[in-house]
Design a protein around this motif. Sequence first.
Motif, PDB file in Angstrom:
ATOM      1  N   HIS A 103       0.841  -1.195   0.000  1.00 19.58           N
ATOM      2  CA  HIS A 103       0.000   0.000   0.000  1.00 19.58           C
ATOM      3  C   HIS A 103       0.875   1.243   0.000  1.00 19.58           C
ATOM      4  O   HIS A 103       1.778   1.398   0.819  1.00 19.58           O
ATOM      5  N   ASN A 104       0.612   2.101  -0.965  1.00 20.54           N
ATOM      6  CA  ASN A 104       1.291   3.382  -1.061  1.00 20.54           C
ATOM      7  C   ASN A 104       0.253   4.447  -0.727  1.00 20.54           C
ATOM      8  O   ASN A 104      -0.461   4.936  -1.586  1.00 20.54           O
TER       9      ASN A 104
ATOM     10  N   GLU B 199      -0.893  -1.515  -4.700  1.00 19.06           N
ATOM     11  CA  GLU B 199      -0.097  -1.835  -5.872  1.00 19.06           C
ATOM     12  C   GLU B 199       0.605  -3.172  -5.688  1.00 19.06           C
ATOM     13  O   GLU B 199       0.780  -3.663  -4.570  1.00 19.06           O
TER      14      GLU B 199
ATOM     15  N   THR C  40       3.683  -5.785  -5.561  1.00 18.52           N
ATOM     16  CA  THR C  40       5.115  -5.814  -5.293  1.00 18.52           C
ATOM     17  C   THR C  40       5.808  -6.416  -6.515  1.00 18.52           C
ATOM     18  O   THR C  40       5.167  -6.894  -7.445  1.00 18.52           O
TER      19      THR C  40
END
Length: 301
Positions: free
Chosen positions: A50-51, A56, A58
């Motif tokens: 998590h950004n 997203e 890895t």
Amino acid sequence: MQDFRMDTFLTVCKYMNYTKAAKELNLTQPAVSQHIHFLEQTYGVELFAHNGKRMELTRAGEILKRSALTMKHDEFHMQEKMRHAAGDVQNYAFGATLSVAEFMITEDLERFILNHPESHIRVEVANTKELLMKLDAGELDFAIIEGEFPKDEYEYLLYSQEEYVAAGNKKIAERFRGASIKDLFTERIILREPGSGTREILENELKRRGLQVSDFANLTEIGNIGVIQKMLQAGLGVTFFYQATIKGKEELQVIRLNDFKLRHDIMFIYRKNSIFEKDYRQIYEEFRENGKMDKEGKFQK
């Protein structure tokens, strides 16, 4: 048979959202989370990060996604081969972008059909983005495309190189002979729909020059090449597409610009690391066979 949790993983990749994935799969959100947790435990890596609020993949998740898509495609293809193993009919399903289908592969396809008279051949015509989605879903074996694609996910072979040109009717072609591409900005630009390979080529070339489609006086978008040709004949604007598109059409001409000369690769693609790679390469070689046909419609080697 691919593990059902892998389908869950691919659906989460599609939406990057557990709730939306759960809805499509008709599962609860905790069940989706459990499936992803199981895969992460099995492979000993995290698949998603998590950004901020954004989810997203890895690097490990990206690797699994590419492999899972290829496995899904191969399983579908294998089922088709097994289903038809007892009979004499071979199924072929492939895709081609519109310009490729209409102007570049007709003779090659004709020869292929003559060499496989008992086969069932399905050709889907769509833009590059749609064809990539169908490849990933296992609906197509391979595709012949003109648009951009992620080269780390697909094997690709050069099918042909085509001249990409500016075009208009005779009057416009004569008026802008020797002009620059910026001189065409006074004209209406007539293009295919967003997402089409033919349009992407122009957009990428303009971007490289610090320009964009909106620099033209007006824009008309049409998803049919025949209609675009008629609009050009009527002098309603200019376009950019393959020179093969106007072959044999005396009313249309290439606009010989002094700063625009471009050739574009047409690519034959299929999923990377497919177990059926040998089959696809054999089809590619047969499509690209340049030998003449004998009286029975077979290639003379």
